[in-house]
Design a protein around this motif. Structure first.
Motif, PDB file in Angstrom:
ATOM      1  N   ILE A  70      36.818 -19.331  -8.141  1.00  0.00           N
ATOM      2  CA  ILE A  70      35.485 -19.109  -7.582  1.00  0.00           C
ATOM      3  C   ILE A  70      35.292 -17.637  -7.228  1.00  0.00           C
ATOM      4  O   ILE A  70      34.217 -17.059  -7.440  1.00  0.00           O
ATOM      5  N   VAL A  71      36.327 -16.996  -6.674  1.00  0.00           N
ATOM      6  CA  VAL A  71      36.254 -15.573  -6.337  1.00  0.00           C
ATOM      7  C   VAL A  71      35.918 -14.742  -7.575  1.00  0.00           C
ATOM      8  O   VAL A  71      35.090 -13.824  -7.527  1.00  0.00           O
ATOM      9  N   LYS A  72      36.562 -15.055  -8.689  1.00  0.00           N
ATOM     10  CA  LYS A  72      36.375 -14.273  -9.907  1.00  0.00           C
ATOM     11  C   LYS A  72      35.065 -14.582 -10.642  1.00  0.00           C
ATOM     12  O   LYS A  72      34.663 -13.835 -11.532  1.00  0.00           O
ATOM     13  N   ALA A  73      34.396 -15.664 -10.253  1.00  0.00           N
ATOM     14  CA  ALA A  73      33.198 -16.089 -10.976  1.00  0.00           C
ATOM     15  C   ALA A  73      32.009 -15.178 -10.731  1.00  0.00           C
ATOM     16  O   ALA A  73      31.161 -14.995 -11.610  1.00  0.00           O
ATOM     17  N   THR A  74      31.921 -14.598  -9.525  1.00  0.00           N
ATOM     18  CA  THR A  74      30.766 -13.767  -9.167  1.00  0.00           C
ATOM     19  C   THR A  74      31.234 -12.610  -8.279  1.00  0.00           C
ATOM     20  O   THR A  74      32.357 -12.626  -7.787  1.00  0.00           O
ATOM     21  N   PRO A  75      30.372 -11.626  -8.015  1.00  0.00           N
ATOM     22  CA  PRO A  75      30.743 -10.544  -7.091  1.00  0.00           C
ATOM     23  C   PRO A  75      30.598 -10.923  -5.620  1.00  0.00           C
ATOM     24  O   PRO A  75      30.904 -10.110  -4.743  1.00  0.00           O
ATOM     25  N   LEU A  76      30.123 -12.127  -5.315  1.00  0.00           N
ATOM     26  CA  LEU A  76      29.833 -12.510  -3.934  1.00  0.00           C
ATOM     27  C   LEU A  76      31.110 -12.759  -3.135  1.00  0.00           C
ATOM     28  O   LEU A  76      32.120 -13.200  -3.682  1.00  0.00           O
ATOM     29  N   PRO A  77      31.069 -12.510  -1.814  1.00  0.00           N
ATOM     30  CA  PRO A  77      32.203 -12.895  -0.974  1.00  0.00           C
ATOM     31  C   PRO A  77      32.351 -14.411  -0.946  1.00  0.00           C
ATOM     32  O   PRO A  77      31.353 -15.141  -1.013  1.00  0.00           O
ATOM     33  N   VAL A  78      33.588 -14.868  -0.852  1.00  0.00           N
ATOM     34  CA  VAL A  78      33.879 -16.304  -0.870  1.00  0.00           C
ATOM     35  C   VAL A  78      34.747 -16.666   0.330  1.00  0.00           C
ATOM     36  O   VAL A  78      35.736 -15.990   0.617  1.00  0.00           O
ATOM     37  N   SER A  79      34.377 -17.738   0.999  1.00  0.00           N
ATOM     38  CA  SER A  79      35.182 -18.286   2.090  1.00  0.00           C
ATOM     39  C   SER A  79      35.859 -19.561   1.602  1.00  0.00           C
ATOM     40  O   SER A  79      35.263 -20.348   0.864  1.00  0.00           O
TER      41      SER A  79
END
Length: 268
Positions: A70-79
């Protein structure tokens, strides 16, 4: 490595809640990002659905691999939704924090449930676990937002007074954000926001889905997470359409589908 922590932390403002969009696979992550999500989160239950397993059946390695995807899928921060930290010992929770940071998470949440059961850890142990998580987070070379969860109301193991007692202790231990999923009323959620100083996360599920962002802002909520709610909406559509096809031989609900071209455009 890019540090997503500062941007993620800056979103946590009491009385100005952002929507933390829980994704369950690459496609949902990319679509949510294309639609304007400011940050993403994993969901243990939503991810378990994709693996054909009930919530709570997946390992820490499963959760880490999924989080990294999920982290690598987009530039958005992920929790990361990391349940109870995948172990009882404070040292295990601390290691989970370090591993979560290594896969690029901007933060993660730790609950006080003595999994695989529904009971809560003893108060002192619950606080020590968060204290160890905070120490691990602060020792990282980059920013990391630690969410401490008091899940006893959701699990039926304690009530609002004990939840607030625990949240206050988690705050004193250094937690960045506090979370007691599914209090019995909106008034109880307001009480939580009033009695703690740290940003509060609210779960949008069940009766809480009847309120608006403005309602949550009014009582001081800082973050609105979805848990498995959005994934369950997709399963509702799947179940309804499949029941219509398989039981009635009708396909009318398929007319409600989004165009493939629209989804393709978001995934690009």
């Amino acid at each position: 490595m890019h540090d997503p922590g500062p941007a993620f932390r800056a979103l946590h403002r009491k009385g100005d809640p952002f929507i933390l969009c829980n994704a369950w696979d690459l496609g949902s992550a990319k679509v949510l990002a294309a639609l304007g999500a400011q940050a993403l989160a994993t969901s243990s239950s939503a991810y378990a659905f994709t693996r054909g397993a009930p919530d709570g059946d997946l390992t820490r390695d499963d959760a880490l691999a999924h989080a990294e995807e999920i982290v690598k899928a987009t530039p958005l921060p992920v929790s990361g939704d990391f349940e109870n930290g995948f172990g009882e010992a404070p040292e295990t929770v601390a290691e989970t924090i370090r591993l979560g940071a290594e896969v690029g998470l901007a933060g993660l949440s730790i609950e006080d449930t003595a999994l695989p059961g529904d009971g809560a850890y003893d108060f002192d142990l619950a606080v020590e676990r968060i204290r160890a998580a905070v120490a691990a987070a602060r020792a990282l070379p980059r920013d990391f937002v630690l969410v401490a969860r008091a899940d006893g109301i959701l699990r039926g193991s304690y009530g609002i007074d004990e939840a607030i007692r625990r949240l206050k202790a988690f705050e004193a231990a250094g937690a960045d954000c506090l979370y007691a999923p599914m209090p019995e009323s909106f008034a109880d959620l307001e009480r939580i926001c009033t009695e703690v100083a740290a940003p509060v996360n609210a779960l949008i599920a069940g009766p809480f889905a009847s309120y608006t962002r403005a309602d949550f802002a009014r009582i001081g909520v800082a973050r609105l997470s979805l848990g498995g709610s959005l994934a369950r909406v997709t399963h509702r559509a799947l179940i309804d359409a499949a029941e219509e096809m398989l039981e009635e031989g009708s396909f009318s609900l398929l007319k409600n589908s989004v165009s493939g071209a629209k989804v393709d455009g978001m995934l690009r």
